[in-house]
Design a protein around this motif. Structure first.
Motif, PDB file in Angstrom:
ATOM      1  N   ASP A   1       3.709   3.824   4.431  1.00 12.82           N
ATOM      2  CA  ASP A   1       3.579   2.887   5.530  1.00 12.82           C
ATOM      3  C   ASP A   1       2.564   1.787   5.195  1.00 12.82           C
ATOM      4  OD1 ASP A   1       4.392   3.265   8.715  1.00 12.82           O
ATOM      5  OD2 ASP A   1       2.767   1.842   8.287  1.00 12.82           O
ATOM      6  N   GLU A   2       2.914   0.571   5.551  1.00 16.11           N
ATOM      7  CA  GLU A   2       2.030  -0.568   5.247  1.00 16.11           C
ATOM      8  C   GLU A   2       0.691  -0.446   5.960  1.00 16.11           C
ATOM      9  OE1 GLU A   2       3.526  -4.439   5.148  1.00 16.11           O
ATOM     10  OE2 GLU A   2       4.925  -3.869   3.554  1.00 16.11           O
TER      11      GLU A   2
ATOM     12  N   ASN B   1      -3.089  -3.735  -1.551  1.00 21.53           N
ATOM     13  CA  ASN B   1      -1.988  -4.698  -1.430  1.00 21.53           C
ATOM     14  C   ASN B   1      -0.735  -3.949  -0.962  1.00 21.53           C
ATOM     15  OD1 ASN B   1       0.223  -6.393  -1.897  1.00 21.53           O
ATOM     16  ND2 ASN B   1      -0.817  -7.458  -3.559  1.00 21.53           N
ATOM     17  N   ALA B   2      -0.524  -3.959   0.360  1.00 23.11           N
ATOM     18  CA  ALA B   2       0.545  -3.140   0.957  1.00 23.11           C
ATOM     19  C   ALA B   2       1.917  -3.531   0.409  1.00 23.11           C
ATOM     20  CB  ALA B   2       0.506  -3.275   2.473  1.00 23.11           C
ATOM     21  N   GLU B   3       2.099  -4.817   0.172  1.00 19.42           N
ATOM     22  CA  GLU B   3       3.401  -5.277  -0.319  1.00 19.42           C
ATOM     23  C   GLU B   3       3.685  -4.707  -1.715  1.00 19.42           C
ATOM     24  OE1 GLU B   3       4.806  -9.623  -0.964  1.00 19.42           O
ATOM     25  OE2 GLU B   3       3.833  -9.451   1.007  1.00 19.42           O
ATOM     26  N   MET B   4       2.698  -4.799  -2.574  1.00 21.77           N
ATOM     27  CA  MET B   4       2.873  -4.268  -3.936  1.00 21.77           C
ATOM     28  C   MET B   4       3.051  -2.758  -3.913  1.00 21.77           C
ATOM     29  SD  MET B   4       0.311  -6.304  -6.518  1.00 21.77           S
ATOM     30  CE  MET B   4       0.769  -5.514  -8.060  1.00 21.77           C
ATOM     31  N   ARG B   5       2.317  -2.081  -3.041  1.00 26.92           N
ATOM     32  CA  ARG B   5       2.447  -0.622  -2.935  1.00 26.92           C
ATOM     33  C   ARG B   5       3.873  -0.256  -2.609  1.00 26.92           C
ATOM     34  NH1 ARG B   5      -2.420   0.010   1.163  1.00 26.92           N
ATOM     35  NH2 ARG B   5      -0.679   0.450   2.541  1.00 26.92           N
ATOM     36  N   THR B   6       4.409  -0.964  -1.623  1.00 27.36           N
ATOM     37  CA  THR B   6       5.766  -0.664  -1.182  1.00 27.36           C
ATOM     38  C   THR B   6       6.762  -0.965  -2.293  1.00 27.36           C
ATOM     39  OG1 THR B   6       5.072  -1.324   1.004  1.00 27.36           O
ATOM     40  CG2 THR B   6       7.436  -1.122   0.670  1.00 27.36           C
ATOM     41  N   GLU B   7       6.538  -2.080  -2.984  1.00 30.81           N
ATOM     42  CA  GLU B   7       7.464  -2.485  -4.034  1.00 30.81           C
ATOM     43  C   GLU B   7       7.522  -1.459  -5.171  1.00 30.81           C
ATOM     44  OE1 GLU B   7       6.507  -6.303  -5.686  1.00 30.81           O
ATOM     45  OE2 GLU B   7       7.868  -6.024  -7.384  1.00 30.81           O
ATOM     46  N   TYR B   8       6.377  -0.921  -5.576  1.00 32.73           N
ATOM     47  CA  TYR B   8       6.350  -0.103  -6.784  1.00 32.73           C
ATOM     48  C   TYR B   8       6.363   1.408  -6.547  1.00 32.73           C
ATOM     49  CZ  TYR B   8       5.373  -4.281  -9.550  1.00 32.73           C
ATOM     50  OH  TYR B   8       5.459  -5.494 -10.175  1.00 32.73           O
TER      51      TYR B   8
ATOM     52  N   THR C   1      -6.312  -5.865  -4.955  1.00 34.38           N
ATOM     53  CA  THR C   1      -5.059  -6.451  -4.483  1.00 34.38           C
ATOM     54  C   THR C   1      -4.078  -6.757  -5.615  1.00 34.38           C
ATOM     55  OG1 THR C   1      -6.233  -8.543  -4.430  1.00 34.38           O
ATOM     56  CG2 THR C   1      -5.951  -7.428  -2.328  1.00 34.38           C
TER      57      THR C   1
END
Ligand code: ADP
Length: 633
Positions: free
Chosen positions: A391-392, A376-383, A403
């Protein structure tokens, strides 16, 4: 789809045809372009020129070769002629994709979610055959695929324990809940069970008392233990682990034993230090002290064959046992929300295999075993707190199912999240194959970036993997090539023929000269030549600008080879906070009644890095605890 109702007759029919028609006579070399059947020279009067055609495409481990028979108007049969894919992981793709292509006369069928490489290889090779037969592969990709109604899809249900997720943690939880007398439903959102667990090596770290008994204690081991004990504790958790180790060590010394000293307390302190001192001592000890028993339980109760290969041994063994015990397992079924009544978790809402929303009510509890959020690229970036930039586009190494659903669902009912920033990356071959890795792998290899320049002391890989990855993330395209020569490859047992085959299959690049190799990887020939020349000078002088210390052989015997490596998001170490009974805690530290969790969805155990062999062991150990706790609730 309910596991024990599986396949439609059409699928069976296609498989039988496939099995009968299989030809393993090694025709893949010439097959890609030549029709092989007697009728293949026939005139094309319909959509296809009738006949049998073969083609190969790259799967996960090598070429997947298919043989496809066409009538004038239809794809009639698809046989898998040859492949090197991993049994247990790719089976689903072989079972479903050819059948779906035939049923729908379409190349637009969905890939099998746990075997995407294999699925794409089948689709690509069949498309090649379609083209050979005079058909229009592009048009077939656009033919809509009918979603067929799944007869055994999960409906509104009541059960004692619902397990969400069918990886190592979930399977162990289902088994243990059933063993403790609970009625159990397990739901898995992907088309097959296994998650990241089935993609792993299946290693299971635990202390083996029999092995210790066979080995003599050594002086250096005693010194190492003393060093662990006398180290300045980095925090309270460290001090607690040292105290536990001290107790075990005192007991051992008082016993007069001369056997090798290795206890769960040693394993605990190793795990803790590996994770940079971020884990919770109580949770760690609870894992290491239960790991050995769980290992034996998995075999004796769960039917796991520890002599079999890979993570599949855990999933397949426990799946069979669970089904025998009446556990209901539904794949293609995704939990979307936890149900809470008066502060107690009483079930979950899920989307079944037909896309319908269903409710599963539980009398005892729900076990979250949904894995991590590396996909889950979004969660990775967030946390993320470990990497400057994540990078996404980075690819997840494990399951596409990772995910973070469990974290999101648990957070919505007040669960506390811990260690969410700890995300691990790993550099692995981009082609899934390797030439020079292994012991002393850097003796005569170098890592170069896309420009053909070195950027790191290669042996950093062994001493400071995070340092290496950070360096790779700063390189153009976040890629590097391991460059080696034939002398090195030969010393590792490769022949010229092996290497040529690897290059043909797209696993590696080669060149008779360094300049040719540079062209093959798209780097500037003069730059790569200068890099290799400078490295060879350093082998003589024993020094370079990166502080490399390992100088053995020059790179000077062609042909030369390059294997591309990229950083993958390996796993996530944060998640919901649990106690030693695998109960989920809320943000005030109170238990959320009816909610349990185990495996990669939880945090607070491994710290910043997870030691190889601890992942599955911890997931299965806590899965077992979670299942038993839920059943006893
Ligand atoms: P662990 O090692 O913790 O068991 P795995 O990655 O092996 O983790 O397994 C987790 C499984 O949970 C995966 O198969 C994944 O597809 C599944 N999963 C994730 N989210 C859901 C969900 N919302 N509903 C059902 N299954 C899920």
């Amino acid at each position: 789809m309910k596991k024990f109702r599986m396949a439609a007759w059409l699928l069976c029919f296609a498989l039988i045809l496939g099995a009968c028609g299989a030809n393993t006579s090694g025709q893949s070399e010439t097959a890609a372009t030549e029709p092989v059947s007697e009728t293949a020279g026939a005139e094309q009067t319909g959509t296809y020129t009738p006949g049998t055609y073969t083609a190969s495409a790259q799967g996960k481990n090598g070429a997947v070769t298919v043989s496809v028979t066409f009538s004038a108007e239809a794809i009639e049969t698809i046989d898998i002629v040859e492949h090197q894919e991993t049994a247990g992981i790719s089976d689903g793709a072989f079972d479903t994709i050819p059948a779906a292509i035939i049923e729908n006369q379409s190349l637009g069928v969905d890939v099998y979610s746990t075997a995407t490489y294999t699925s794409n290889a089948i689709l690509e090779a069949v498309a090649d055959c379609v083209t050979q037969a005079g058909g229009d592969a592009e048009a077939l990709k656009a033919v809509p695929v009918e979603a067929s109604e799944v007869a055994g899809a999960l409906q509104d249900s009541e059960t004692d324990v619902l397990v969400i997720g069918g990886g190592g943690a979930g399977m162990a939880a289902a088994l243990s809940a059933a063993e403790n007398g609970a009625r159990v439903i397990l739901i898995e959102k992907q088309a097959s069970l296994g998650g990241s667990t089935i993609l792993s090596s299946g290693s299971f770290n635990h202390v083996d008392p029999d092995q210790n008994a066979e080995k003599e204690m050594t002086e250096s081991r005693a010194e190492a233990i003393e060093a662990y004990l006398s180290a300045e504790p980095m925090n309270e958790e460290h001090a607690a682990l040292q105290a536990a180790l001290q107790e075990a060590w005192d007991e051992y010394q008082a016993s007069g034993s001369t056997a090798y000293f290795n206890t769960p307390e040693c394993m605990a302190i190793d795990l803790f230090l590996y994770g940079s001192g971020e884990g919770n001592a109580e949770l760690i000890l609870n894992f290491t002290r239960n790991a050995t028993d769980t290992y034996l339980w998995a075999a004796e109760v769960g039917g796991v064959d520890w002599n079999a290969q890979g993570g599949a041994r855990i999933i397949n063994g426990i799946e069979a046992t669970c089904l025998g015990m009446g556990v209901e397992i539904y794949t293609d079924t995704r939990a979307t929300e936890l149900l809470m009544e008066d502060g107690v978790i009483v079930g979950a809402v899920a989307t079944n295999a037909n896309g319908e929303s269903v409710t599963i009510k539980t009398s005892k509890g729900v076990v979250l075993a949904t894995g991590g959020f590396s996909a889950n690229a979004e969660m990775r970036t967030e946390y993320n707190t470990v990497w400057e930039e994540l990078d996404e586009s980075l690819v997840a190494y494990g399951s596409a199912g990772s995910t973070g659903d469990g974290v999101i669902m648990a957070q919505a009912v007040g669960a506390n999240l811990v260690d969410m920033g700890f995300i691990t990356l790993k550099c692995e071959s981009a082609t899934g194959q390797d030439i020079a890795h292994g012991p002393n792998c850097y003796s005569s290899s170098i890592y170069v970036n896309q420009n053909g320049q070195r950027f790191v002391a290669e042996e950093t890989q062994a001493t400071d993997e995070i340092g290496l990855i950070k360096a790779v993330l700063d390189q153009p395209g976040q890629i590097y090539y391991m460059i080696t020569d034939f002398a090195e490859a030969e010393s590792r047992g490769y022949t010229l023929e092996d290497l040529a085959e690897m290059v043909d299959n797209g696993y590696a690049y080669s060149g008779e000269t360094v300049a040719e190799l540079a062209e093959a990887i798209g780097a500037d020939p003069a730059t790569l030549e200068a890099t290799v020349a400078s490295f060879n000078e350093s082998v003589d002088s024993g020094e370079d600008e990166f502080g490399r210390e390992l100088w053995v052989n020059k790179i000077e015997t062609g042909p030369y080879y390059a294997v591309p490596f990229i950083p993958y998001v390996h796993s996530t170490l944060g998640g919901v906070q649990i106690n030693t009974s695998a109960q989920v805690l809320d943000t005030d530290g109170n238990v959320i009644p009816g909610l349990f969790a185990a495996g990669e969805v939880t945090g607070d155990i491994h710290g910043k890095e997870r030691m190889g062999g601890n992942t599955i062991a911890e997931a299965v150990t806590y899965g077992r605890i979670a299942g038993a706790s839920a059943a006893a609730n």
